[in-house]
Motif scaffolding. Structure first.
Motif, PDB file in Angstrom:
ATOM      1  N   VAL A  15       0.825  -1.210   0.000  1.00 34.89           N
ATOM      2  CA  VAL A  15       0.000   0.000   0.000  1.00 34.89           C
ATOM      3  C   VAL A  15       0.859   1.261   0.000  1.00 34.89           C
ATOM      4  O   VAL A  15       1.898   1.325   0.675  1.00 34.89           O
ATOM      5  CB  VAL A  15      -0.938  -0.002   1.228  1.00 34.89           C
ATOM      6  N   ASP A  16       0.401   2.264  -0.732  1.00 33.95           N
ATOM      7  CA  ASP A  16       1.077   3.561  -0.787  1.00 33.95           C
ATOM      8  C   ASP A  16       0.026   4.664  -0.645  1.00 33.95           C
ATOM      9  O   ASP A  16      -0.878   4.774  -1.465  1.00 33.95           O
ATOM     10  CB  ASP A  16       1.824   3.706  -2.111  1.00 33.95           C
ATOM     11  N   LEU A  17       0.135   5.454   0.416  1.00 33.92           N
ATOM     12  CA  LEU A  17      -0.803   6.556   0.636  1.00 33.92           C
ATOM     13  C   LEU A  17      -0.580   7.661  -0.388  1.00 33.92           C
ATOM     14  O   LEU A  17       0.542   8.123  -0.589  1.00 33.92           O
ATOM     15  CB  LEU A  17      -0.641   7.119   2.047  1.00 33.92           C
ATOM     16  N   LYS A  18      -1.663   8.088  -1.048  1.00 35.86           N
ATOM     17  CA  LYS A  18      -1.580   9.156  -2.036  1.00 35.86           C
ATOM     18  C   LYS A  18      -2.095  10.492  -1.510  1.00 35.86           C
ATOM     19  O   LYS A  18      -1.529  11.539  -1.788  1.00 35.86           O
ATOM     20  CB  LYS A  18      -2.372   8.761  -3.300  1.00 35.86           C
ATOM     21  N   ASP A  19      -3.195  10.467  -0.759  1.00 36.17           N
ATOM     22  CA  ASP A  19      -3.780  11.743  -0.362  1.00 36.17           C
ATOM     23  C   ASP A  19      -4.781  11.520   0.760  1.00 36.17           C
ATOM     24  O   ASP A  19      -5.315  10.416   0.939  1.00 36.17           O
ATOM     25  CB  ASP A  19      -4.489  12.387  -1.555  1.00 36.17           C
ATOM     26  N   HIS A  20      -5.016  12.581   1.515  1.00 31.83           N
ATOM     27  CA  HIS A  20      -6.118  12.654   2.465  1.00 31.83           C
ATOM     28  C   HIS A  20      -7.141  13.650   1.938  1.00 31.83           C
ATOM     29  O   HIS A  20      -6.762  14.733   1.481  1.00 31.83           O
ATOM     30  CB  HIS A  20      -5.645  13.091   3.854  1.00 31.83           C
ATOM     31  N   GLU A  21      -8.416  13.292   2.006  1.00 33.50           N
ATOM     32  CA  GLU A  21      -9.481  14.169   1.514  1.00 33.50           C
ATOM     33  C   GLU A  21     -10.543  14.349   2.587  1.00 33.50           C
ATOM     34  O   GLU A  21     -10.990  13.376   3.206  1.00 33.50           O
ATOM     35  CB  GLU A  21     -10.129  13.581   0.264  1.00 33.50           C
ATOM     36  N   LEU A  22     -10.963  15.576   2.809  1.00 36.19           N
ATOM     37  CA  LEU A  22     -12.034  15.900   3.744  1.00 36.19           C
ATOM     38  C   LEU A  22     -13.183  16.497   2.953  1.00 36.19           C
ATOM     39  O   LEU A  22     -13.024  17.541   2.316  1.00 36.19           O
ATOM     40  CB  LEU A  22     -11.548  16.890   4.803  1.00 36.19           C
ATOM     41  N   ARG A  23     -14.338  15.843   2.978  1.00 37.03           N
ATOM     42  CA  ARG A  23     -15.487  16.300   2.192  1.00 37.03           C
ATOM     43  C   ARG A  23     -16.696  16.491   3.107  1.00 37.03           C
ATOM     44  O   ARG A  23     -17.264  15.509   3.593  1.00 37.03           O
ATOM     45  CB  ARG A  23     -15.836  15.281   1.110  1.00 37.03           C
ATOM     46  N   PRO A  24     -17.125  17.740   3.347  1.00 35.85           N
ATOM     47  CA  PRO A  24     -18.365  17.952   4.093  1.00 35.85           C
ATOM     48  C   PRO A  24     -19.554  17.384   3.329  1.00 35.85           C
ATOM     49  O   PRO A  24     -19.553  17.338   2.095  1.00 35.85           O
ATOM     50  CB  PRO A  24     -18.454  19.477   4.198  1.00 35.85           C
ATOM     51  N   ALA A  25     -20.551  16.920   4.053  1.00 34.62           N
ATOM     52  CA  ALA A  25     -21.757  16.387   3.422  1.00 34.62           C
ATOM     53  C   ALA A  25     -22.526  17.514   2.746  1.00 34.62           C
ATOM     54  O   ALA A  25     -22.388  18.697   3.101  1.00 34.62           O
ATOM     55  CB  ALA A  25     -22.634  15.690   4.454  1.00 34.62           C
ATOM     56  N   LYS A  26     -23.353  17.145   1.781  1.00 34.68           N
ATOM     57  CA  LYS A  26     -24.164  18.130   1.081  1.00 34.68           C
ATOM     58  C   LYS A  26     -25.066  18.857   2.070  1.00 34.68           C
ATOM     59  O   LYS A  26     -25.779  18.243   2.856  1.00 34.68           O
ATOM     60  CB  LYS A  26     -25.011  17.445   0.007  1.00 34.68           C
ATOM     61  N   GLY A  27     -25.005  20.175   2.047  1.00 31.75           N
ATOM     62  CA  GLY A  27     -25.813  20.983   2.947  1.00 31.75           C
ATOM     63  C   GLY A  27     -25.194  21.215   4.309  1.00 31.75           C
ATOM     64  O   GLY A  27     -25.740  21.964   5.118  1.00 31.75           O
ATOM     65  N   SER A  28     -24.054  20.576   4.589  1.00 32.98           N
ATOM     66  CA  SER A  28     -23.406  20.742   5.885  1.00 32.98           C
ATOM     67  C   SER A  28     -22.541  21.996   5.889  1.00 32.98           C
ATOM     68  O   SER A  28     -21.974  22.386   4.864  1.00 32.98           O
ATOM     69  CB  SER A  28     -22.553  19.520   6.203  1.00 32.98           C
ATOM     70  N   SER A  29     -22.430  22.614   7.048  1.00 34.70           N
ATOM     71  CA  SER A  29     -21.521  23.745   7.180  1.00 34.70           C
ATOM     72  C   SER A  29     -20.075  23.254   7.136  1.00 34.70           C
ATOM     73  O   SER A  29     -19.788  22.092   7.441  1.00 34.70           O
ATOM     74  CB  SER A  29     -21.774  24.478   8.497  1.00 34.70           C
ATOM     75  N   ILE A  30     -19.169  24.117   6.727  1.00 30.29           N
ATOM     76  CA  ILE A  30     -17.751  23.787   6.673  1.00 30.29           C
ATOM     77  C   ILE A  30     -17.094  24.269   7.962  1.00 30.29           C
ATOM     78  O   ILE A  30     -17.182  25.454   8.307  1.00 30.29           O
ATOM     79  CB  ILE A  30     -17.088  24.442   5.463  1.00 30.29           C
ATOM     80  N   PRO A  31     -16.477  23.382   8.731  1.00 32.53           N
ATOM     81  CA  PRO A  31     -15.839  23.812   9.984  1.00 32.53           C
ATOM     82  C   PRO A  31     -14.784  24.882   9.731  1.00 32.53           C
ATOM     83  O   PRO A  31     -14.059  24.840   8.737  1.00 32.53           O
ATOM     84  CB  PRO A  31     -15.204  22.515  10.510  1.00 32.53           C
TER      85      PRO A  31
END
Length: 241
Positions: free
Chosen positions: A161-177
């Motif tokens: 395994v080789d880590l490529k990226d971390h992604e943070l995706r808020p849910a649709k309609g959710s506020s962004i912290p």
């Protein structure tokens, strides 16, 4: 591979597991596990995990069932069948690595490992669904956090395994912290470390059927850690009443 029907686990099935979790019956337990079929051992394992309270006896029983299933497992012989068997979404049930530290502001709803094979290569994505209470009073945002990895297969069925990226995706309609790094830090502490960053590790499939997949990690930080996954939607776990 044939499609598996849902497996329903009841409190009655759990009672047989609970009776084993005493030191006085340890010798009998080993004998009883050996008398089980692989399917019966799998059901008991999932049933115990779904109700674990954190005692040493429970962890010992889980390890005994893992060892039994691994000993009974006949490895997949062809790459095409392996790819067909591991493809899809797998929900994390248990890690022998102690889970991270929970936080009042963060709730992890589920963790999924998505496997997308492409012959000797593929993509492996660890996805944590989260709810976040930035003010500490109520959960006001939610979304998914993903560790996106590539992998290559060598030594039979070993996935490097080789880590490529971390992604943070808020849910649709959710506020962004407003404090995204703070949220990522909480996720890092809450998730099993081998799922947050599996870089420099390889995954060995030590048990696999239509419902359950057990993976053993080989690498510098998480050597010997086992993750137990169930195919998403294949098993219905009923609460103990």
């Amino acid at each position: 591979m044939a499609t598996s029907s849902a497996v329903k686990l009841s409190a009655k099935g759990y009672s047989g597991v609970k009776e084993r979790l005493t030191e006085e019956k340890e010798t009998d337990d080993i004998f009883e596990i050996k008398e089980l079929t692989a399917d019966e051992a799998k059901r008991e394992l999932v049933d115990l995990i779904s109700r674990i309270q954190g005692s040493e006896e429970e962890y010992r029983a889980i390890q005994d069932h893992i060892n039994f299933l691994e000993a009974e497992y006949v490895a997949v012989q062809t790459l095409d069948f392996l790819n067909m068997a591991i493809a899809g979404d797998w929900q994390l049930l248990f890690s022998t690595n102690l889970l991270g530290r929970p936080a009042r502001k963060l709730r992890l709803r589920e963790m999924i490992q998505r496997v997308e094979p492409d012959k000797l290569n593929g993509t492996l994505t660890n996805i944590a669904s989260w709810d976040y209470a930035e003010t500490g009073e109520q959960f006001d945002s939610s979304g998914n956090f993903s560790a996106v990895c590539t992998y290559s297969i060598n030594q039979g069925a070993r996935m490097v395994v080789d880590l490529k990226d971390h992604e943070l995706r808020p849910a649709k309609g959710s506020s962004i912290p407003s404090d995204v790094p703070g949220l990522v830090g909480l996720l890092h502490r809450a998730m099993p470390k081998e799922l947050f960053d599996p870089s420099a590790h390889a995954l060995d499939t030590t048990y696999l059927d239509a419902d359950i997949r057990i993976v053993r990690l080989t690498g510098p930080q998480h050597e010997g850690v086992r993750n137990i996954f169930m195919r998403k939607g294949s098993i219905e776990i009923q609460p103990l009443l």
